[in-house]
Design a protein around this motif. Structure first.
Motif, PDB file in Angstrom:
ATOM      1  N   ASP A 138      38.356  41.714  31.470  1.00 47.17           N
ATOM      2  CA  ASP A 138      37.985  43.134  31.434  1.00 47.17           C
ATOM      3  C   ASP A 138      38.753  43.974  32.446  1.00 47.17           C
ATOM      4  OD1 ASP A 138      36.867  42.344  33.812  1.00 47.17           O
ATOM      5  OD2 ASP A 138      34.859  43.114  33.386  1.00 47.17           O
ATOM      6  N   GLY A 139      39.761  43.369  33.095  1.00 46.58           N
ATOM      7  CA  GLY A 139      40.592  44.133  34.026  1.00 46.58           C
ATOM      8  C   GLY A 139      40.134  44.052  35.474  1.00 46.58           C
ATOM      9  N   ASN A 140      38.899  43.587  35.715  1.00 47.19           N
ATOM     10  CA  ASN A 140      38.445  43.411  37.097  1.00 47.19           C
ATOM     11  C   ASN A 140      39.201  42.270  37.766  1.00 47.19           C
ATOM     12  OD1 ASN A 140      36.253  45.260  37.824  1.00 47.19           O
ATOM     13  ND2 ASN A 140      35.243  44.399  36.009  1.00 47.19           N
ATOM     14  N   CYS A 141      39.253  42.334  39.105  1.00 46.37           N
ATOM     15  CA  CYS A 141      39.971  41.301  39.844  1.00 46.37           C
ATOM     16  C   CYS A 141      39.064  40.564  40.823  1.00 46.37           C
ATOM     17  CB  CYS A 141      41.130  41.923  40.626  1.00 46.37           C
ATOM     18  SG  CYS A 141      42.476  42.475  39.558  1.00 46.37           S
ATOM     19  N   VAL A 142      39.284  39.279  40.970  1.00 45.35           N
ATOM     20  CA  VAL A 142      38.634  38.490  42.030  1.00 45.35           C
ATOM     21  C   VAL A 142      39.663  37.574  42.684  1.00 45.35           C
ATOM     22  CG1 VAL A 142      36.283  38.481  41.084  1.00 45.35           C
ATOM     23  CG2 VAL A 142      37.897  36.687  40.390  1.00 45.35           C
ATOM     24  N   GLU A 143      39.278  37.017  43.831  1.00 47.52           N
ATOM     25  CA  GLU A 143      40.205  36.182  44.603  1.00 47.52           C
ATOM     26  C   GLU A 143      39.771  34.732  44.694  1.00 47.52           C
ATOM     27  OE1 GLU A 143      40.645  37.772  48.578  1.00 47.52           O
ATOM     28  OE2 GLU A 143      40.538  39.790  47.765  1.00 47.52           O
ATOM     29  N   SER A 144      40.757  33.859  44.839  1.00 48.33           N
ATOM     30  CA  SER A 144      40.504  32.470  45.230  1.00 48.33           C
ATOM     31  C   SER A 144      41.556  32.094  46.264  1.00 48.33           C
ATOM     32  CB  SER A 144      40.646  31.486  44.076  1.00 48.33           C
ATOM     33  OG  SER A 144      40.103  31.991  42.893  1.00 48.33           O
ATOM     34  N   VAL A 145      41.236  31.106  47.091  1.00 53.56           N
ATOM     35  CA  VAL A 145      42.198  30.624  48.077  1.00 53.56           C
ATOM     36  C   VAL A 145      42.292  29.103  47.994  1.00 53.56           C
ATOM     37  CG1 VAL A 145      42.884  30.633  50.509  1.00 53.56           C
ATOM     38  CG2 VAL A 145      41.438  32.475  49.638  1.00 53.56           C
ATOM     39  N   LEU A 146      43.503  28.606  47.933  1.00 53.54           N
ATOM     40  CA  LEU A 146      43.716  27.151  47.993  1.00 53.54           C
ATOM     41  C   LEU A 146      44.117  26.785  49.417  1.00 53.54           C
ATOM     42  CD1 LEU A 146      44.248  24.353  46.470  1.00 53.54           C
ATOM     43  CD2 LEU A 146      46.641  25.055  46.547  1.00 53.54           C
ATOM     44  N   MET A 147      43.358  25.888  50.019  1.00 52.10           N
ATOM     45  CA  MET A 147      43.662  25.446  51.388  1.00 52.10           C
ATOM     46  C   MET A 147      43.946  23.957  51.379  1.00 52.10           C
ATOM     47  SD  MET A 147      40.563  27.605  53.079  1.00 52.10           S
ATOM     48  CE  MET A 147      39.547  27.213  51.670  1.00 52.10           C
TER      49      MET A 147
END
Ligand code: SAH
Length: 344
Positions: A85-94
């Protein structure tokens, strides 16, 4: 359109039955999801007719990489995903010695209002679905080529404010035909919704619960974490005590040290007093500065740590990964939003 990626195999089987398909197809499709299939077309052991039927009836819209930042210092990768739907979220790979860990989001934005957190500045837009949480793990793995062995729910959003979705997500990643990641390899961080902590305890999961405490006294905690105005430190810690009694799992308390706000000696003393007699572990975090906030990192980290240790508290200091790439809570999404606003 049905969100079949949020389903467990038995639900998928029932749904397929409704389409006149045999139940065993569920196992095939379920396993394709976890191999990172981005479309039904990739599911080559299904007939073309079934693939077309699935494409008509079900959504399978993997997130796109809207931005990706790789830390030159330690290989940490931060993803900004664009959802359907165009919204954005984040993830982080550590990348840790004990395995690759992915930190994922559970909501678009957050409604908890913590004064130091970038994720909550524009409020909550919506909850994520289980599939959208799962996709963050699957596509981080696929894009980076790094097999993920640990998951932390410490990205954007409050997991216990999207309770049923998070529970389903846990079932999916834990499933032997899914990612098969054990509960002991999963951490869930909450700002401290006491009632929900009690509810979670009832599931007796072996995951690690992290409680974002950040202050031992109501005055300070209510100032920086509005959620405290309703709950209060005493009631929160009562829930934490019960959580330990029910699950046998030691709780980890997050404490981001903020200059002149929560870093005084008396606060270390009070924290130690309040945690006395309960198996606990305090994780001190250096505050990440957020552009919109006047709060600054404390310069008393070592003194605060020592004072807690002298009073018998187990303390660790969070290692900072990816500090060259905005790799903390909501910062990349915030930056993208600010840049979009400037363009308008
Ligand atoms: N809503 C959940 C999980 C998301 S935040 C929670 O509140 O726990 C993950 C952790 O990062 C929390 O402990 C949060 O308080 C902390 N955090 C948020 N913004 C921060 C910042 N600017 N600096 C340091 N820690 C931060």
């Amino acid at each position: 359109m049905t969100d079949i990626k949020s389903m467990l195999p038995e639900e998928l089987a029932a749904w397929l039955k409704g389409l006149g398909e045999p139940a065993f197809r569920a196992g095939q499709i379920f396993r394709w999801f976890y191999r990172g299939a981005a479309s039904f077309d990739e599911m080559t052991d299904l007939s073309k007719a079934l693939r077309e039927k699935l494409a008509r009836e079900a959504i399978l819209s993997p997130p796109e990489v809207a931005r990706k930042q790789v830390s030159a210092q330690d290989g940490t990768i931060k993803y900004l995903w664009r959802l359907a739907d165009g919204n954005c979220v984040e993830s982080v790979l550590m990348r840790y010695q004990h395995g690759n860990t992915v930190c994922i989001s559970c909501q678009v934005g957050c409604r908890m209002g913590c004064a130091f957190c970038a994720s909550t500045i524009a409020g909550k837009v919506r909850d994520l679905t289980p599939a959208e949480m799962l996709d963050q793990v699957l596509f981080t793995q696929l894009d980076s080529g790094a097999p993920v062995s640990n998951i932390v729910l410490m990205g954007i959003g409050e997991p216990l404010d999207n309770f049923d979705t998070v529970m389903r997500f846990l079932e999916l990643v834990n499933h032997p035909d899914g990612l098969n990641i054990g509960m002991r390899h999963i951490s869930l961080s909450t700002c401290g919704l006491a009632e929900q902590i009690d509810k979670l305890a009832g599931y007796r999961l072996q995951l690690t619960l992290s409680v974002s405490l950040h202050a031992p006294d109501d005055e300070t905690r209510s100032r920086i974490m509005p959620v405290n105005r309703a709950v209060g430190v005493e009631r929160l810690l009562d829930s934490c005590r019960r959580y330990f009694q029910t699950t046998g799992r030691r709780i980890s308390y997050e404490y981001a040290l903020i200059d002149g706000v929560n870093d005084a000696d008396w606060q270390a003393d009070l924290l130690a007093r309040r945690l006395r007699g309960m198996p606990a572990h305090v994780n001190l975090i250096g505050l990440n500065e957020v552009e919109e906030s006047p709060l600054r990192p404390s310069r008393r980290m070592a003194a605060f740590q020592k004072r807690l240790e002298d009073r018998g508290v187990t303390v660790t200091v969070r290692r900072k990964l990816g500090s060259d790439i905005d790799a903390s809570c909501g910062q990349l999404r915030r930056r993208a939003m600010r840049e979009a606003e400037r363009k308008i």
